[in-house]
Design a protein around this motif. Structure first.
Motif, PDB file in Angstrom:
ATOM      1  N   ASP A  66     -13.751  26.534 119.743  1.00  0.00           N
ATOM      2  CA  ASP A  66     -13.054  27.119 120.709  1.00  0.00           C
ATOM      3  C   ASP A  66     -11.358  27.405 120.651  1.00  0.00           C
ATOM      4  O   ASP A  66     -10.954  28.382 121.201  1.00  0.00           O
ATOM      5  CB  ASP A  66     -13.065  26.132 121.797  1.00  0.00           C
ATOM      6  CG  ASP A  66     -14.580  25.990 122.231  1.00  0.00           C
ATOM      7  OD1 ASP A  66     -15.403  26.864 122.522  1.00  0.00           O
ATOM      8  OD2 ASP A  66     -15.129  24.958 122.686  1.00  0.00           O
ATOM      9  N   GLU A  67     -10.780  26.514 119.809  1.00  0.00           N
ATOM     10  CA  GLU A  67      -9.358  26.757 119.492  1.00  0.00           C
ATOM     11  C   GLU A  67      -9.187  28.206 118.868  1.00  0.00           C
ATOM     12  O   GLU A  67      -8.323  28.700 119.072  1.00  0.00           O
ATOM     13  CB  GLU A  67      -8.842  25.563 119.170  1.00  0.00           C
ATOM     14  CG  GLU A  67      -8.651  24.548 120.050  1.00  0.00           C
ATOM     15  CD  GLU A  67      -8.072  23.115 119.188  1.00  0.00           C
ATOM     16  OE1 GLU A  67      -6.951  23.239 118.595  1.00  0.00           O
ATOM     17  OE2 GLU A  67      -8.849  22.108 119.408  1.00  0.00           O
ATOM     18  N   ARG A  88     -22.365  32.617 121.771  1.00  0.00           N
ATOM     19  CA  ARG A  88     -21.804  33.626 122.715  1.00  0.00           C
ATOM     20  C   ARG A  88     -22.150  34.931 122.449  1.00  0.00           C
ATOM     21  O   ARG A  88     -21.207  35.711 122.046  1.00  0.00           O
ATOM     22  CB  ARG A  88     -20.173  33.284 123.119  1.00  0.00           C
ATOM     23  CG  ARG A  88     -20.385  32.045 123.923  1.00  0.00           C
ATOM     24  CD  ARG A  88     -18.884  31.460 123.976  1.00  0.00           C
ATOM     25  NE  ARG A  88     -17.784  32.309 124.313  1.00  0.00           N
ATOM     26  CZ  ARG A  88     -16.445  31.971 124.362  1.00  0.00           C
ATOM     27  NH1 ARG A  88     -16.090  30.892 124.100  1.00  0.00           N
ATOM     28  NH2 ARG A  88     -15.667  32.890 124.995  1.00  0.00           N
ATOM     29  N   ASN A  98     -12.743  23.560 114.961  1.00  0.00           N
ATOM     30  CA  ASN A  98     -12.379  23.699 116.280  1.00  0.00           C
ATOM     31  C   ASN A  98     -12.499  25.068 116.684  1.00  0.00           C
ATOM     32  O   ASN A  98     -11.663  26.018 116.781  1.00  0.00           O
ATOM     33  CB  ASN A  98     -10.738  23.400 116.188  1.00  0.00           C
ATOM     34  CG  ASN A  98     -10.490  21.910 115.652  1.00  0.00           C
ATOM     35  OD1 ASN A  98     -11.345  21.004 116.100  1.00  0.00           O
ATOM     36  ND2 ASN A  98      -9.553  21.784 114.984  1.00  0.00           N
ATOM     37  N   VAL A 110     -11.173  30.936 118.778  1.00  0.00           N
ATOM     38  CA  VAL A 110     -11.339  31.710 119.710  1.00  0.00           C
ATOM     39  C   VAL A 110     -10.197  32.133 120.664  1.00  0.00           C
ATOM     40  O   VAL A 110      -9.603  33.267 120.594  1.00  0.00           O
ATOM     41  CB  VAL A 110     -12.666  31.468 120.570  1.00  0.00           C
ATOM     42  CG1 VAL A 110     -12.652  32.499 121.807  1.00  0.00           C
ATOM     43  CG2 VAL A 110     -13.832  31.474 119.834  1.00  0.00           C
ATOM     44  N   LEU A 135     -17.574  33.515 117.780  1.00  0.00           N
ATOM     45  CA  LEU A 135     -18.458  33.402 119.179  1.00  0.00           C
ATOM     46  C   LEU A 135     -19.967  33.303 118.856  1.00  0.00           C
ATOM     47  O   LEU A 135     -20.465  32.536 119.807  1.00  0.00           O
ATOM     48  CB  LEU A 135     -18.022  34.784 119.931  1.00  0.00           C
ATOM     49  CG  LEU A 135     -16.696  35.010 120.430  1.00  0.00           C
ATOM     50  CD1 LEU A 135     -16.401  36.208 120.769  1.00  0.00           C
ATOM     51  CD2 LEU A 135     -16.613  34.004 121.615  1.00  0.00           C
ATOM     52  N   LEU A 173     -20.756  29.802 118.313  1.00  0.00           N
ATOM     53  CA  LEU A 173     -20.592  29.035 119.609  1.00  0.00           C
ATOM     54  C   LEU A 173     -21.986  29.493 120.693  1.00  0.00           C
ATOM     55  O   LEU A 173     -22.134  29.077 121.920  1.00  0.00           O
ATOM     56  CB  LEU A 173     -19.500  29.453 120.467  1.00  0.00           C
ATOM     57  CG  LEU A 173     -18.290  28.773 119.679  1.00  0.00           C
ATOM     58  CD1 LEU A 173     -17.138  29.227 120.595  1.00  0.00           C
ATOM     59  CD2 LEU A 173     -18.167  27.348 120.170  1.00  0.00           C
TER      60      LEU A 173
END
Length: 113
Positions: free
Chosen positions: A21-22, A53, A19, A24, A48, A51
């Motif tokens: 995004d969670e 990013r 998970n 982050v 990140l 992901l």
């Protein structure tokens, strides 16, 4: 256990479960509470990056070197972050930055011995 450590631990569990995004979000909460919490910045750089990013990841890796400027590992981790950014973007400028960070790490390591 402090709030930042608790948030970090929760983020670590989320990261392990995939998970990202969670994770982050939890890590960003931790750094908002304590911007000098190097471990959370370091973890943000890793998550990140996963992901895609890269620019954000680099900012957090640089922040670790600001918090722990005498720790050679901070610069090694920054170098790896730049290398991964290069791998994800093919922007050649990241290679030079990676080499500079690694050289800084080497120089610091030599001065410690």
């Amino acid at each position: 256990m402090s709030d930042v450590v608790k948030l970090y631990d929760e983020a670590d569990k989320l990261k392990s479960a995939g998970n990202l995004d969670e994770a982050v979000a939890k890590l960003e909460q931790a750094t908002a509470l304590d911007d000098n919490y190097a471990l959370a910045h370091s973890a943000l750089a890793v998550v990140l990056q996963r992901l895609g990013r890269h620019e954000e990841a680099i900012k957090h890796a640089v922040r670790v070197t600001e918090i722990e400027p005498t720790d050679p590992f901070s610069y090694t981790a920054l170098s790896v972050t730049y290398q991964r950014a290069y791998a994800g973007t093919n922007e050649i400028g990241y290679i030079r930055l990676a080499e500079e960070a690694m050289e800084r790490s080497r120089m610091m390591s030599q001065h410690r011995h």
